[in-house]
Design a protein around this motif. Structure first.
Motif, PDB file in Angstrom:
ATOM      1  N   PRO A 168     -31.123  30.077 -77.045  1.00 44.40           N
ATOM      2  CA  PRO A 168     -29.820  30.582 -77.484  1.00 44.40           C
ATOM      3  C   PRO A 168     -29.412  31.768 -76.620  1.00 44.40           C
ATOM      4  O   PRO A 168     -30.251  32.559 -76.187  1.00 44.40           O
ATOM      5  CB  PRO A 168     -30.061  31.001 -78.932  1.00 44.40           C
ATOM      6  CG  PRO A 168     -31.535  31.241 -79.012  1.00 44.40           C
ATOM      7  CD  PRO A 168     -32.164  30.259 -78.067  1.00 44.40           C
ATOM      8  N   MET A 169     -28.136  31.882 -76.353  1.00 47.79           N
ATOM      9  CA  MET A 169     -27.606  32.973 -75.535  1.00 47.79           C
ATOM     10  C   MET A 169     -27.274  34.180 -76.412  1.00 47.79           C
ATOM     11  O   MET A 169     -26.660  34.033 -77.476  1.00 47.79           O
ATOM     12  CB  MET A 169     -26.342  32.507 -74.804  1.00 47.79           C
ATOM     13  CG  MET A 169     -26.586  31.414 -73.791  1.00 47.79           C
ATOM     14  SD  MET A 169     -25.041  30.718 -73.131  1.00 47.79           S
ATOM     15  CE  MET A 169     -24.538  29.660 -74.486  1.00 47.79           C
ATOM     16  N   LEU A 170     -27.690  35.342 -75.981  1.00 46.85           N
ATOM     17  CA  LEU A 170     -27.350  36.597 -76.656  1.00 46.85           C
ATOM     18  C   LEU A 170     -26.174  37.198 -75.894  1.00 46.85           C
ATOM     19  O   LEU A 170     -26.352  37.894 -74.888  1.00 46.85           O
ATOM     20  CB  LEU A 170     -28.549  37.552 -76.669  1.00 46.85           C
ATOM     21  CG  LEU A 170     -29.844  36.994 -77.273  1.00 46.85           C
ATOM     22  CD1 LEU A 170     -30.940  38.058 -77.233  1.00 46.85           C
ATOM     23  CD2 LEU A 170     -29.616  36.518 -78.700  1.00 46.85           C
ATOM     24  N   ILE A 171     -24.969  36.901 -76.344  1.00 45.30           N
ATOM     25  CA  ILE A 171     -23.760  37.279 -75.616  1.00 45.30           C
ATOM     26  C   ILE A 171     -23.333  38.685 -76.006  1.00 45.30           C
ATOM     27  O   ILE A 171     -23.036  38.968 -77.175  1.00 45.30           O
ATOM     28  CB  ILE A 171     -22.635  36.273 -75.893  1.00 45.30           C
ATOM     29  CG1 ILE A 171     -23.082  34.863 -75.457  1.00 45.30           C
ATOM     30  CG2 ILE A 171     -21.357  36.676 -75.181  1.00 45.30           C
ATOM     31  CD1 ILE A 171     -22.079  33.782 -75.760  1.00 45.30           C
ATOM     32  N   ALA A 172     -23.309  39.581 -75.018  1.00 44.45           N
ATOM     33  CA  ALA A 172     -22.929  40.969 -75.257  1.00 44.45           C
ATOM     34  C   ALA A 172     -21.459  41.049 -75.657  1.00 44.45           C
ATOM     35  O   ALA A 172     -20.592  40.459 -75.011  1.00 44.45           O
ATOM     36  CB  ALA A 172     -23.179  41.798 -73.999  1.00 44.45           C
TER      37      ALA A 172
END
Length: 308
Positions: free
Chosen positions: A225-229
């Motif tokens: 999963p991407m941890l999008i800032a």
């Protein structure tokens, strides 16, 4: 720009991957049940609404179910009207072909299919990936930090900075994304102050191919999963007429090579898990440390295909 994303829409997804995270139930209630009635402006992924029907306060659950019943009734009326429109047009076509009758058949059939699909979505209980997709203007769970505690709150995917007028959304419709090179300019009120993370499994972009706009789906080859800032804001209506608004923007940077090769000029910033707490608890006096998190972001290869 991050046009759309398939996200962690349910709180239980956050609990599985982020031990100790809590849900701001009060924020959910205030977002979807304002002034003892459903907030018609609070649109959200179907997965989020279904979870609230299971775990939300009883009054909110009842209101959401009533809203579903009303929506289904309206869709049934729409289907009846459009089927009549199609039938009337088909009878006319039997005696004389006209452009209007042909258009009535085409448009009416399309609207019937759309209503059937929407009704099926409202009645369905099993999860589908499309149930967790967000677009600009849609509410999405965002993880923030409060007193060192990771907390999930629902926020609209289009940021309206605190202190701005309500028509700011119309004047600046692109505020669902924040460019890295403008964080100390346009976004100076949020950068280094209010940080969050949207957790996504894939993102979507509009790309022109052979003179036609197409939507491409990008997925990390690693499957992580991407941890999008993100940057966020808490807007309060000074007149007390409109409900409070929690809203956010995803930060974008120069494109990853494979994204650029696919025809798009920006990519979201996918931060590493080890930087999560540092990002969620920023030091406004040390912006250099925040940029260092960006420079050390994850670079999974983003495979792409044309979205269905």
């Amino acid at each position: 720009m991050c046009y759309s994303a398939q996200v962690y829409a349910e709180f239980k997804a956050f609990k599985r991957h982020f031990p100790g995270v809590v849900m701001d139930v009060d924020a959910y209630v205030k977002t979807f049940w304002w002034d003892r009635g459903l907030n018609p402006m609070a649109k959200a992924p179907r997965a989020l609404i279904r979870e609230l029907m299971e775990i939300g306060p009883p009054e909110l659950q009842a209101s959401l179910r009533a809203a579903d019943a009303e929506a289904i009734a309206q869709l049934e009326q729409e289907m009846f009207a459009q089927r009549k429109r199609v039938a009337d047009a088909e009878r006319k076509l039997e005696t004389k072909v006209t452009k209007k009758a042909q258009e009535d058949v085409r448009i009416g059939t399309k609207k019937v299919d759309a209503a059937k699909a929407r009704m099926a979505s409202l009645k369905r209980t099993e999860f589908k990936p499309s149930d967790a997709r967000v677009f600009p203007g849609i509410y999405c769970p965002v993880m923030v930090s409060e007193g060192g505690q990771r907390v999930v709150k629902p926020m609209r995917y289009q940021c309206r900075p605190a202190g701005k007028p309500a028509d700011y959304d119309v004047k600046y419709p692109g505020t669902y994304n924040a460019r890295r090179d403008n964080l100390e300019g346009f976004w100076r009120g949020q950068f280094g102050v209010r940080h969050g993370v949207m957790v996504a499994e894939r993102f979507y972009e509009n790309v022109e191919i052979d003179g036609r706009n197409r939507v491409l789906e990008f997925v990390p080859r690693t499957g992580e999963p991407m941890l999008i800032a993100c940057l966020w804001s808490h807007w309060i209506d000074p007149k007390g007429v409109e409900p409070d608004l929690l809203s956010f923007a995803a930060i974008t940077d120069e494109p990853e090579p494979e994204v650029a090769a696919a025809g798009h000029d920006r990519t979201i910033i996918n931060i590493k898990p080890e930087h999560l707490d540092a990002w969620l608890n920023p030091d406004p006096s040390n912006l250099a440390a925040l940029y260092a998190i960006f420079d050390d972001k994850r670079h999974p290869y983003y495979e792409h295909r044309e979205a269905a």
